[in-house]
Design an enzyme around this catalytic site. Structure first.
Site, PDB file in Angstrom:
ATOM      1  N   ARG A  25       0.843  -1.199   0.000  1.00 51.96           N
ATOM      2  CA  ARG A  25       0.000   0.000   0.000  1.00 51.96           C
ATOM      3  C   ARG A  25       0.877   1.248   0.000  1.00 51.96           C
ATOM      4  O   ARG A  25       2.017   1.222   0.456  1.00 51.96           O
ATOM      5  CB  ARG A  25      -0.883   0.010   1.249  1.00 51.96           C
ATOM      6  CG  ARG A  25      -1.833  -1.171   1.342  1.00 51.96           C
ATOM      7  CD  ARG A  25      -2.522  -1.202   2.726  1.00 51.96           C
ATOM      8  NE  ARG A  25      -3.429  -2.317   2.833  1.00 51.96           N
ATOM      9  CZ  ARG A  25      -3.110  -3.486   3.412  1.00 51.96           C
ATOM     10  NH1 ARG A  25      -1.909  -3.677   3.945  1.00 51.96           N
ATOM     11  NH2 ARG A  25      -4.001  -4.461   3.477  1.00 51.96           N
ATOM     12  N   LYS A  56     -10.106  18.536  14.823  1.00 52.89           N
ATOM     13  CA  LYS A  56     -10.482  19.952  14.910  1.00 52.89           C
ATOM     14  C   LYS A  56      -9.500  20.732  15.776  1.00 52.89           C
ATOM     15  O   LYS A  56      -9.162  21.860  15.480  1.00 52.89           O
ATOM     16  CB  LYS A  56     -11.896  20.093  15.465  1.00 52.89           C
ATOM     17  CG  LYS A  56     -12.961  19.740  14.469  1.00 52.89           C
ATOM     18  CD  LYS A  56     -14.341  20.001  15.038  1.00 52.89           C
ATOM     19  CE  LYS A  56     -15.389  19.659  13.991  1.00 52.89           C
ATOM     20  NZ  LYS A  56     -16.738  19.922  14.495  1.00 52.89           N
ATOM     21  N   HIS A 129      -3.685   2.955  -5.980  1.00 51.81           N
ATOM     22  CA  HIS A 129      -4.086   1.648  -5.449  1.00 51.81           C
ATOM     23  C   HIS A 129      -4.273   0.609  -6.559  1.00 51.81           C
ATOM     24  O   HIS A 129      -4.227  -0.596  -6.308  1.00 51.81           O
ATOM     25  CB  HIS A 129      -5.364   1.793  -4.620  1.00 51.81           C
ATOM     26  CG  HIS A 129      -5.608   0.660  -3.685  1.00 51.81           C
ATOM     27  ND1 HIS A 129      -4.882   0.483  -2.526  1.00 51.81           N
ATOM     28  CD2 HIS A 129      -6.486  -0.370  -3.748  1.00 51.81           C
ATOM     29  CE1 HIS A 129      -5.317  -0.608  -1.909  1.00 51.81           C
ATOM     30  NE2 HIS A 129      -6.283  -1.144  -2.626  1.00 51.81           N
ATOM     31  N   ARG A 132      -1.743  -2.119  -6.746  1.00 45.55           N
ATOM     32  CA  ARG A 132      -1.985  -3.262  -5.850  1.00 45.55           C
ATOM     33  C   ARG A 132      -2.914  -4.277  -6.520  1.00 45.55           C
ATOM     34  O   ARG A 132      -2.686  -5.480  -6.469  1.00 45.55           O
ATOM     35  CB  ARG A 132      -2.559  -2.746  -4.534  1.00 45.55           C
ATOM     36  CG  ARG A 132      -2.722  -3.762  -3.439  1.00 45.55           C
ATOM     37  CD  ARG A 132      -2.962  -3.016  -2.126  1.00 45.55           C
ATOM     38  NE  ARG A 132      -3.529  -3.843  -1.101  1.00 45.55           N
ATOM     39  CZ  ARG A 132      -2.837  -4.624  -0.273  1.00 45.55           C
ATOM     40  NH1 ARG A 132      -1.526  -4.689  -0.388  1.00 45.55           N
ATOM     41  NH2 ARG A 132      -3.437  -5.329   0.649  1.00 45.55           N
ATOM     42  N   HIS A 155      -3.656  -9.757   3.848  1.00 46.81           N
ATOM     43  CA  HIS A 155      -5.082  -9.944   4.154  1.00 46.81           C
ATOM     44  C   HIS A 155      -5.263 -11.000   5.226  1.00 46.81           C
ATOM     45  O   HIS A 155      -4.485 -11.942   5.319  1.00 46.81           O
ATOM     46  CB  HIS A 155      -5.845 -10.369   2.893  1.00 46.81           C
ATOM     47  CG  HIS A 155      -5.936  -9.275   1.886  1.00 46.81           C
ATOM     48  ND1 HIS A 155      -6.081  -9.514   0.544  1.00 46.81           N
ATOM     49  CD2 HIS A 155      -5.904  -7.922   2.021  1.00 46.81           C
ATOM     50  CE1 HIS A 155      -6.131  -8.363  -0.100  1.00 46.81           C
ATOM     51  NE2 HIS A 155      -6.031  -7.387   0.775  1.00 46.81           N
ATOM     52  N   TYR A 165      -9.427  -7.959  -4.998  1.00 45.27           N
ATOM     53  CA  TYR A 165      -8.215  -7.641  -5.742  1.00 45.27           C
ATOM     54  C   TYR A 165      -7.944  -8.457  -6.991  1.00 45.27           C
ATOM     55  O   TYR A 165      -7.088  -8.089  -7.781  1.00 45.27           O
ATOM     56  CB  TYR A 165      -6.990  -7.762  -4.825  1.00 45.27           C
ATOM     57  CG  TYR A 165      -6.956  -6.658  -3.817  1.00 45.27           C
ATOM     58  CD1 TYR A 165      -6.414  -5.429  -4.139  1.00 45.27           C
ATOM     59  CD2 TYR A 165      -7.486  -6.822  -2.555  1.00 45.27           C
ATOM     60  CE1 TYR A 165      -6.400  -4.395  -3.230  1.00 45.27           C
ATOM     61  CE2 TYR A 165      -7.476  -5.799  -1.630  1.00 45.27           C
ATOM     62  CZ  TYR A 165      -6.920  -4.591  -1.978  1.00 45.27           C
ATOM     63  OH  TYR A 165      -6.915  -3.578  -1.080  1.00 45.27           O
TER      64      TYR A 165
END
Length: 185
Positions: A25, A56, A129, A132, A155, A165
């Site tokens: 990744r 915030k 991505h 991948r 995974h 994938y």
């Protein structure tokens, strides 16, 4: 794209090639240091990822954390071809792979670099991505078993790999149904 990256090899281009050959990744890539690549064993250690969080109170904050799940911590074997470039470019063990300095490049900035290459080469836009996804699909096409691929991708189970994938091409699907010809003869 691969030819371009090879012909103008540098640490940033090596990062894209590394993703094509390992399926890691973008956050895992940005957090990589040269110490994570073992030249002797030809293994890549994935045990961290880089993320930007927003609150915030504090605004934006870049941090390096453990990967998204326990199964995402893994060792990935590196092929001889990608090891050639790793050895060629290897810097100090404390340096980040993509910058070869002690300061990393964050995922959003690296994604912009990748997008510039696509545009420069006049290639259709694909999300980072997609590298991948391409890795996973090509592994299946080359005969990699599903369990090994699932572990390479980090995974927790094979069904994630298969459902998300792996995108077999029509030719592979055709080959599968053609196998039935011999079975029913």
């Amino acid at each position: 794209m691969i030819n371009h990256l090879q012909s103008e090899i540098n640490c940033k281009n090596f990062g894209i090639l590394l993703c094509i050959h390992t399926g890691i990744r973008i956050g895992e890539l940005c957090a990589l240091k040269w110490s994570d690549i073992n030249v002797q064993t030809k293994l890549l250690k994935i045990d961290k990822t880089m993320i930007r969080t927003y609150t915030k109170e504090d605004g934006s904050h870049l941090s390096i954390t453990p990967p998204k799940s326990r199964s995402s911590t893994r060792m990935i074997p590196l092929n001889t071809w990608i090891m050639h470039y790793a050895i060629l470019l290897q810097g100090d063990t404390d340096n980040y792979v993509l910058t070869n300095r002690d300061k990393p490049i964050e995922p959003n900035k690296y994604r912009l670099y990748y997008n510039r290459i696509l545009k420069e080469l006049e290639l259709p836009h694909r999300k980072f991505h997609a590298l991948r996804h391409t890795f996973a699909t090509r592994c299946i096409e080359c005969g990699c078993d599903y369990k090994s691929l699932s572990e390479l991708l980090g995974h927790s189970n094979v069904s994630i790999t298969m459902n998300i994938y792996v995108h077999p091409q029509m030719e592979l699907k055709r080959k599968c149904v053609e196998l039935l010809c011999d079975y029913y003869k």
